[in-house]
Design a protein around this motif. Sequence first.
Motif, PDB file in Angstrom:
ATOM      1  N   HIS A   1       0.818  -1.206   0.000  1.00 57.65           N
ATOM      2  CA  HIS A   1       0.000   0.000   0.000  1.00 57.65           C
ATOM      3  C   HIS A   1       0.858   1.264   0.000  1.00 57.65           C
ATOM      4  N   GLU A   2       2.104   1.139   0.470  1.00 63.99           N
ATOM      5  CA  GLU A   2       2.978   2.314   0.511  1.00 63.99           C
ATOM      6  C   GLU A   2       3.224   2.886  -0.876  1.00 63.99           C
ATOM      7  N   VAL A   3       3.222   2.020  -1.903  1.00 61.53           N
ATOM      8  CA  VAL A   3       3.433   2.491  -3.275  1.00 61.53           C
ATOM      9  C   VAL A   3       2.296   3.413  -3.689  1.00 61.53           C
ATOM     10  N   GLU A   4       1.077   3.004  -3.420  1.00 55.15           N
ATOM     11  CA  GLU A   4      -0.090   3.812  -3.769  1.00 55.15           C
ATOM     12  C   GLU A   4      -0.161   5.079  -2.926  1.00 55.15           C
ATOM     13  N   GLU A   5       0.176   4.978  -1.648  1.00 56.71           N
ATOM     14  CA  GLU A   5       0.132   6.142  -0.769  1.00 56.71           C
ATOM     15  C   GLU A   5       1.152   7.200  -1.192  1.00 56.71           C
ATOM     16  N   ALA A   6       2.324   6.737  -1.641  1.00 56.27           N
ATOM     17  CA  ALA A   6       3.341   7.682  -2.104  1.00 56.27           C
ATOM     18  C   ALA A   6       2.854   8.455  -3.323  1.00 56.27           C
ATOM     19  N   ALA A   7       2.164   7.772  -4.220  1.00 54.38           N
ATOM     20  CA  ALA A   7       1.625   8.451  -5.401  1.00 54.38           C
ATOM     21  C   ALA A   7       0.533   9.442  -5.017  1.00 54.38           C
ATOM     22  N   GLN A   8      -0.288   9.079  -4.040  1.00 54.21           N
ATOM     23  CA  GLN A   8      -1.338   9.987  -3.587  1.00 54.21           C
ATOM     24  C   GLN A   8      -0.757  11.232  -2.951  1.00 54.21           C
ATOM     25  N   LEU A   9       0.343  11.093  -2.212  1.00 45.73           N
ATOM     26  CA  LEU A   9       1.010  12.255  -1.605  1.00 45.73           C
ATOM     27  C   LEU A   9       1.568  13.195  -2.663  1.00 45.73           C
ATOM     28  N   ASP A  10       1.906  12.632  -3.836  1.00 47.58           N
ATOM     29  CA  ASP A  10       2.406  13.465  -4.941  1.00 47.58           C
ATOM     30  C   ASP A  10       1.272  14.108  -5.728  1.00 47.58           C
TER      31      ASP A  10
END
Length: 275
Positions: free
Chosen positions: A163-172
């Motif tokens: 999920h960290e991969v998706e969360e990182a994209a959302q933060l961007d």
Amino acid sequence: MRRNISRWTFLILLAIAAFFWIAPAIWLFSLALTPNEVLKSTTTSLIPIQPTLENFVQVFRVGLTPRWFWNSTVVTSITTIATLVLSSMAGYAFARIPFRGRNVVFAFVLAGLMVPKEAMFIPLFLMFAEVNMHNTYAALILPRIAAPLGVFLMAQFFRAIPHEVEEAAQLDGASRWIIFWRVMLPMSLPAMTALGIFTFVLTWNDYLWPLVSATKKEMFTITTGLASLQGNFAQATELGSLMARGVIASAPLLVLYILFQRYLIRGISLGSGGK
């Protein structure tokens, strides 16, 4: 020393098993390259006797083989692409997007795996007959693009991505669509390749639905078209021609597997939770 002996013994056993597995394919090619006159006296050789390409040439002279090959190529290609698009989108939605009733809907999708496709032939036939769509590419393609197995495979793969991969994209600041298209989809290439190969093989080899839906020779696929040649007495009794038809029908699948076997194995291992 003992480890080396065990290793070589294991490799020898694998080689023997592989030979017995591939021997029928070698025999198929041998018979296809052997003149029919020779096959009347012997059919047991794994090496072609007086090899010739006449059997292959004869297949393309009889019937509409080039058109049937083209039909199979169009139907299989469009079906594979449509299945990949729909299954990847549905799999991502079930794996990553929370919505009310998600588990219930997913269960209904998986229930489609339990229904034999033969049980749906009559409803499908009547439905396409109502809108006069038989003997069209649409009738050959549409019933196959709803693939519960594809949705399940892609959902399992997307669930395995941290999920960290998706969360990182959302933060961007990436939107849901951007995350799916630019982040998740490239990471799912092994699973999509495996699904694409499965879909291609199953669609190319499909015989029953094209037999039911396509009644005009011009709309036959390669499987139904070559099978229709069995009505020709000469084609049905000449073993070399029969084997040549089998080689022609299976050649694209063999090439596909040789080119993408690495991705297929990787996709299966990742989809089943392997690393």
